[in-house]
Design a protein around this motif. Structure first.
Motif, PDB file in Angstrom:
ATOM      1  N   LEU A  51      63.467  51.737  65.875  1.00 37.28           N
ATOM      2  CA  LEU A  51      63.612  52.569  67.056  1.00 37.28           C
ATOM      3  C   LEU A  51      62.756  51.976  68.167  1.00 37.28           C
ATOM      4  N   THR A  52      63.373  51.685  69.317  1.00 33.69           N
ATOM      5  CA  THR A  52      62.676  51.010  70.400  1.00 33.69           C
ATOM      6  C   THR A  52      62.945  51.700  71.728  1.00 33.69           C
ATOM      7  N   LEU A  53      61.892  51.924  72.480  1.00 28.41           N
ATOM      8  CA  LEU A  53      62.002  52.509  73.818  1.00 28.41           C
ATOM      9  C   LEU A  53      61.770  51.409  74.842  1.00 28.41           C
ATOM     10  N   VAL A  54      62.733  51.227  75.728  1.00 32.56           N
ATOM     11  CA  VAL A  54      62.602  50.233  76.785  1.00 32.56           C
ATOM     12  C   VAL A  54      62.713  50.907  78.143  1.00 32.56           C
ATOM     13  N   ALA A  55      62.185  50.244  79.175  1.00 34.52           N
ATOM     14  CA  ALA A  55      62.243  50.784  80.533  1.00 34.52           C
ATOM     15  C   ALA A  55      62.108  49.654  81.532  1.00 34.52           C
ATOM     16  N   GLU A  56      62.466  49.944  82.769  1.00 34.26           N
ATOM     17  CA  GLU A  56      62.317  48.958  83.830  1.00 34.26           C
ATOM     18  C   GLU A  56      60.859  48.883  84.257  1.00 34.26           C
ATOM     19  N   GLY A  97      64.714  53.765  84.369  1.00 35.60           N
ATOM     20  CA  GLY A  97      65.642  53.079  83.481  1.00 35.60           C
ATOM     21  C   GLY A  97      65.278  53.118  82.019  1.00 35.60           C
ATOM     22  N   GLN A  98      64.779  54.248  81.542  1.00 30.24           N
ATOM     23  CA  GLN A  98      64.384  54.329  80.138  1.00 30.24           C
ATOM     24  C   GLN A  98      65.608  54.424  79.219  1.00 30.24           C
ATOM     25  N   ILE A 130      67.452  58.025  78.509  1.00 33.34           N
ATOM     26  CA  ILE A 130      66.470  59.064  78.256  1.00 33.34           C
ATOM     27  C   ILE A 130      65.382  59.030  79.319  1.00 33.34           C
ATOM     28  N   ASN A 131      64.712  60.151  79.508  1.00 31.01           N
ATOM     29  CA  ASN A 131      63.591  60.222  80.449  1.00 31.01           C
ATOM     30  C   ASN A 131      62.409  60.858  79.724  1.00 31.01           C
ATOM     31  N   LEU A 132      61.711  60.041  78.946  1.00 29.71           N
ATOM     32  CA  LEU A 132      60.611  60.533  78.108  1.00 29.71           C
ATOM     33  C   LEU A 132      59.262  60.460  78.803  1.00 29.71           C
ATOM     34  N   ILE A 133      58.979  59.307  79.407  1.00 26.25           N
ATOM     35  CA  ILE A 133      57.647  59.040  79.953  1.00 26.25           C
ATOM     36  C   ILE A 133      57.689  59.134  81.468  1.00 26.25           C
ATOM     37  N   PRO A 134      56.795  59.894  82.077  1.00 27.12           N
ATOM     38  CA  PRO A 134      56.799  60.055  83.536  1.00 27.12           C
ATOM     39  C   PRO A 134      56.616  58.721  84.264  1.00 27.12           C
TER      40      PRO A 134
END
Length: 365
Positions: free
Chosen positions: A67-72, A51-52, A43-47
């Protein structure tokens, strides 16, 4: 190596394979160790974050899901946001082995268009001016005893809040008597869930609140906007164009696309869906035209169901009486047809347009 891992705090997701099960272990206090990832969405939620991923973690049969959002971040995968209460298992009275709650999907948003998920999980486009482009977390309600409607609670990144928050709440009504296809979608622009951040979203409380919202919309006590389906609008425009050039075959083809269950009135009665799907109180002219085209295509029962509501809700709409009378005539209900021809003629007389009454009206009355 084990002592090294104890000393260094690492935010990472390690993939282990146990038979056919996919298990993620997250070395971070923000996510429970050894939780099972039952769904994973890119997903690409946050600008400006690479790697979201949106992860749905299973916390046990009764505990619900996280529910967890992860990113690089800094070359490593980090937890960006966590919603521990978003996906509860809500007991219902029908079976101890099943639960009500929310399902999760990721949709791609577009300007002035919104993707809707019905009770069958279908993805349908509707027109909605406030919609913005960008990925969407779509949480849809699921109820054991309800095949008629569900809610889509949609989350997008809110630049003013600098958080992922509720951007839309939509009530989707489906045809439970036939093919369970979507009949109508209502957007609820004003409600308590709007702008609630994802990490603060309480699924259990929201679920009960949404039930009250549904009753408010159904009883017209709550303001909502009925949306137009992109596919329905396209079919209507093509059918109207075919009618204007006298192409009866194309007219029938396009109008058949607007019928439920393959167009069979016997397997899906018009009174089970036509009004809910095609009557728009704020666009009565459009609804009247749909009824007219149904009749012109030979779908008289569908035309009658829609036009009856048009005239009952808008008694001064002269041309609707003519269209309704023609539709009644088409199915052989001549007494009702003549009654509506007479109403039409009276309104035409009152407006000084007697000379514009079609010859068939005089012949049939």
């Amino acid at each position: 190596m084990s002592s090294l891992f104890k000393k260094i705090r690492v935010v990472s997701i390690l993939l282990f394979m146990f038979g056919t099960s996919l298990v993620w272990a997250v070395q971070d206090t923000d996510v429970a160790s050894k939780s099972k990832v039952i769904k994973e969405f890119y997903i690409n939620l946050i600008p400006n974050l690479n790697g979201q991923k949106l992860l749905v973690l299973n916390e046990g049969d009764s505990a619900g899901r996280i529910l967890t959002l992860v990113a690089e971040k800094d070359g490593k995968q980090s937890v960006i946001s966590k919603a521990p209460l978003a996906l509860p298992n809500i007991k219902n009275e029908y079976s101890p082995a099943s639960y009500d709650g929310f399902d999760v999907a990721v949709l791609n948003g577009a300007e002035k268009l919104v993707s809707i998920s019905g009770v069958q999980g279908e993805d349908v486009l509707y027109k909605y001016a406030p919609s913005k482009s960008g990925d969407i977390v779509d949480m849809t309600t699921r109820e054991e005893d309800n095949a008629e409607s569900n809610f889509n609670v949609q989350f997008q990144y809110d630049a003013s809040l600098k958080k992922v928050a509720v951007s839309k709440v939509l009530l989707v009504t489906s045809n439970s008597e036939c093919d369970r296809s979507i009949m109508s979608v209502h957007a609820l622009p004003s409600n308590e869930l709007m702008s609630v951040p994802l990490e603060e979203f309480n699924g259990a409380k929201a679920f009960e609140y949404l039930k009250k919202l549904r009753l408010g919309v159904q009883t017209a006590q709550m303001k909502s906007e009925k949306l137009f389906s992109v596919s329905v609008t396209s079919n209507f425009e093509k059918a109207l164009a075919a009618f204007k050039v006298g192409d009866k075959a194309k007219l029938k083809e396009f109008m058949s696309n607007m019928l439920a269950d393959g167009g069979s009135s016997d397997s899906c009665a018009p009174d089970s869906y036509i009004v809910e799907k095609y009557y728009y109180p704020g666009m009565v002219g459009w609804s009247n035209d749909v009824g007219f085209l149904f009749a012109e295509a030979g779908y008289y029962r569908e035309a009658v169901e829609l036009l009856k509501v048009v005239v009952s809700e808008n008694p001064d709409r002269t041309v609707a009486y003519l269209n309704l009378a023609d539709a009644y005539w088409g199915i052989g209900l001549k007494e009702l047809s003549i009654e509506n021809y007479k109403k039409y003629s009276l309104l035409m007389q009152q407006s000084g347009k007697l000379e514009k009454i079609p010859k068939r009206v005089k012949d049939r009355t």
